[in-house]
Scaffold this motif. Structure first.
Motif, PDB file in Angstrom:
ATOM      1  N   ASP A 283      27.992 -31.944  40.151  1.00 31.83           N
ATOM      2  CA  ASP A 283      29.048 -31.633  39.189  1.00 31.83           C
ATOM      3  C   ASP A 283      28.518 -31.844  37.773  1.00 31.83           C
ATOM      4  OD1 ASP A 283      30.653 -31.300  41.386  1.00 31.83           O
ATOM      5  OD2 ASP A 283      31.653 -33.242  41.203  1.00 31.83           O
ATOM      6  N   GLY A 284      28.917 -30.953  36.886  1.00 28.37           N
ATOM      7  CA  GLY A 284      28.453 -31.088  35.501  1.00 28.37           C
ATOM      8  C   GLY A 284      28.688 -29.820  34.714  1.00 28.37           C
TER       9      GLY A 284
ATOM     10  N   ALA B  22      27.001 -37.521  34.214  1.00 28.43           N
ATOM     11  CA  ALA B  22      26.522 -38.790  33.679  1.00 28.43           C
ATOM     12  C   ALA B  22      25.638 -38.615  32.454  1.00 28.43           C
ATOM     13  CB  ALA B  22      25.751 -39.551  34.764  1.00 28.43           C
ATOM     14  N   GLN B  23      25.191 -37.379  32.160  1.00 23.90           N
ATOM     15  CA  GLN B  23      24.278 -37.165  31.030  1.00 23.90           C
ATOM     16  C   GLN B  23      24.964 -36.555  29.817  1.00 23.90           C
ATOM     17  OE1 GLN B  23      20.529 -36.093  34.001  1.00 23.90           O
ATOM     18  NE2 GLN B  23      20.607 -35.152  31.994  1.00 23.90           N
ATOM     19  N   VAL B  24      26.287 -36.445  29.877  1.00 27.28           N
ATOM     20  CA  VAL B  24      27.000 -35.871  28.732  1.00 27.28           C
ATOM     21  C   VAL B  24      28.255 -36.696  28.444  1.00 27.28           C
ATOM     22  CG1 VAL B  24      26.190 -33.513  29.168  1.00 27.28           C
ATOM     23  CG2 VAL B  24      28.299 -34.306  30.228  1.00 27.28           C
TER      24      VAL B  24
ATOM     25  N   GLU C 293      33.809 -30.055  22.853  1.00 29.28           N
ATOM     26  CA  GLU C 293      32.443 -30.324  22.437  1.00 29.28           C
ATOM     27  C   GLU C 293      31.794 -31.348  23.361  1.00 29.28           C
ATOM     28  OE1 GLU C 293      30.944 -28.657  19.945  1.00 29.28           O
ATOM     29  OE2 GLU C 293      32.799 -27.497  19.769  1.00 29.28           O
ATOM     30  N   LEU C 294      30.493 -31.167  23.620  1.00 25.72           N
ATOM     31  CA  LEU C 294      29.725 -32.097  24.445  1.00 25.72           C
ATOM     32  C   LEU C 294      28.643 -32.755  23.616  1.00 25.72           C
ATOM     33  CD1 LEU C 294      29.097 -30.028  27.721  1.00 25.72           C
ATOM     34  CD2 LEU C 294      30.862 -31.734  27.325  1.00 25.72           C
ATOM     35  N   SER C 295      28.440 -34.035  23.885  1.00 22.55           N
ATOM     36  CA  SER C 295      27.306 -34.743  23.304  1.00 22.55           C
ATOM     37  C   SER C 295      26.289 -34.992  24.418  1.00 22.55           C
ATOM     38  CB  SER C 295      27.751 -36.075  22.704  1.00 22.55           C
ATOM     39  OG  SER C 295      28.642 -35.858  21.627  1.00 22.55           O
ATOM     40  N   LEU C 296      25.075 -34.468  24.226  1.00 24.40           N
ATOM     41  CA  LEU C 296      24.025 -34.579  25.235  1.00 24.40           C
ATOM     42  C   LEU C 296      23.345 -35.942  25.132  1.00 24.40           C
ATOM     43  CD1 LEU C 296      22.229 -33.229  27.382  1.00 24.40           C
ATOM     44  CD2 LEU C 296      20.798 -32.369  25.527  1.00 24.40           C
ATOM     45  N   LEU C 297      23.309 -36.698  26.246  1.00 26.07           N
ATOM     46  CA  LEU C 297      22.692 -38.019  26.256  1.00 26.07           C
ATOM     47  C   LEU C 297      21.262 -37.985  26.792  1.00 26.07           C
ATOM     48  CD1 LEU C 297      25.707 -40.108  27.601  1.00 26.07           C
ATOM     49  CD2 LEU C 297      25.094 -39.574  25.230  1.00 26.07           C
TER      50      LEU C 297
END
Length: 428
Positions: free
Chosen positions: A85-86, A137-139, A145-149
């Protein structure tokens, strides 16, 4: 003196009794007069053939053996799909992102615009143009809006076309027993029916006094019927469709009547009790008019006396077991279990087993394969097994056991530290 004598009629000879109908091909006994366990098992297996297969729904085939190779009619999966999922993205949009930095992405319905991300779930086909998935888990999402981790590269968290199987590849071979994972694979490949052998229909018949379910009985009398319930449950664990019945009468006609009534729904019948005396026992006499039988003293303890027959118009195989619970259970595992597996068309017939070291001496009788209940322990170095005292046929001892220790016939008494084979009692 009489002038005329009366001619005496000749005395009719007593008719020779008809020989009992005996199964042909029975193996010869060993030098000790007993039939070996392996010879008896092979003899029984030679009399049974796998059931005829037919098409059935996929879920109905769980636990059954497949009767044909199933081939993929296309690549599986047919399209690249998300592995988790993502958000599906174009990896090029995030390739320059360093770990710990934030790159803004916009949640959209497609990835045609730079910096777009499309929500996906595991197993969903990838949107056209997307080539990577950002796991949840990476965003971090705030509105649209998404923040990329953390960054991803092309193909990351994506299952490519044909990774499970390519078109024309065999998914599952004939003879495979279908478990949950195999059924999942076939469902994913588009199969809704398969060609399998049906579940064997097993009738377990308890023979003895006061065995009717509605008959009053003391605790001792009810205990005698423990074997049939245990054997019926074991047959269910083997994947069979099982009925358990009982005979309250004590004459051969009583038994023969119930046996005849049950043959119509049996691929295999297992009779518990009434076999003491072999061919002259209650069960032995009741089956004389129904078909051919074989009784033999088998080189095993417990349960040395074993009976088998082919009876009725449909030539149904019948296994005759002792009434003692442990003897019946051991004989079921040795002889009835392989027959059920054969009817199902399964490749594997052996019981699950492990080699263990004995923690104490075990006394056996030379020339007899002895089976003893035991408890297995395991440490980092080895498996060990402790024999249990089965005095007076304790059912609680059998419940406490998780294995049956097999002492080879040629060894007799075995000392602590020796390695022995143990059958695992759990079916999973």
């Amino acid at each position: 003196m009489a002038l005329f004598g009366r001619k005496r009629a000749p005395v009719a000879a007593e008719p020779e009794p008809e020989p009992d109908p005996t199964l042909p091909g029975a193996p010869a006994p060993q030098a000790n007069g007993l039939r070996s366990v392996s010879a008896h098992r092979d003899f029984l297996l030679s009399k049974v053939q796998p059931l005829m297969p037919f098409g059935m729904r996929l879920l109905d085939a769980w636990g059954l053996s497949l009767c044909e190779d199933l081939v993929a009619d296309g690549d599986l999966p047919p399209l690249p799909e998300a592995e988790s999922d993502g958000y599906a993205v174009i990896a090029l949009d995030v390739r320059d992102a360093a770990v710990g930095t934030r790159v803004q992405l916009s949640v959209r319905g497609d990835v045609q615009k730079v910096g777009s991300a499309v929500p996906v779930y595991a197993g969903q086909p990838m949107p056209p143009g997307a080539d990577a998935v950002l796991p949840l888990a990476q965003v971090r999402r705030e509105g649209q809006e998404l923040s990329l981790l953390a960054p991803v590269v092309t193909g990351e968290h994506v299952r490519p076309t044909g990774i499970d199987a390519a078109m024309g590849e065999v998914l599952i071979h004939a003879g495979k027993q279908l478990d949950a994972r195999a059924i999942g694979l076939l469902a994913g490949a588009g199969f809704d029916k398969v060609f399998c052998r049906p579940r064997p229909r097993i009738v377990v018949l308890a023979v003895g006094e006061q065995l009717a379910d509605d008959a009053p009985a003391s605790m001792a009398e009810r205990r005698r019927d423990a074997a049939s319930h245990m054997v019926a449950a074991a047959a269910k664990a083997d994947g069979a469709q099982v009925w358990r019945e009982s005979v309250a009468g004590t004459t051969p006609d009583d038994v023969a009547e119930v046996v005849s009534d049950q043959l119509i729904r049996a691929d295999l019948m297992v009779i518990c009790g009434g076999t003491a005396g072999g061919r002259d026992s209650l069960v032995g006499r009741s089956l004389k008019s129904l078909g051919q039988t074989d009784f033999a003293e088998v080189a095993m303890e417990p349960g040395g006396l074993q009976g088998f027959g082919i009876i009725g118009q449909d030539e149904v195989p019948v296994v005759m077991l002792p009434a003692d619970p442990l003897a019946a259970y051991v004989a079921f595992e040795l002889f009835a279990h392989p027959l059920i597996r054969t009817l199902m068309g399964a490749r594997d017939m052996a019981l699950s087993s492990v080699d263990c070291r004995l923690t104490m001496d075990v006394s056996g009788e030379a020339g007899l394969m002895q089976v003893v209940a035991g408890v297995i322990t395991r440490d980092a170095q080895q498996w060990s097994v402790t024999p249990l005292d089965f005095a007076q046929g304790s059912l609680t001892t059998l419940v406490d056991a998780d294995a049956l220790i097999v002492l080879p016939a040629e060894l007799g008494t075995i000392a602590a530290g020796a390695v022995v084979t143990c059958w695992l009692l759990d079916r999973d």
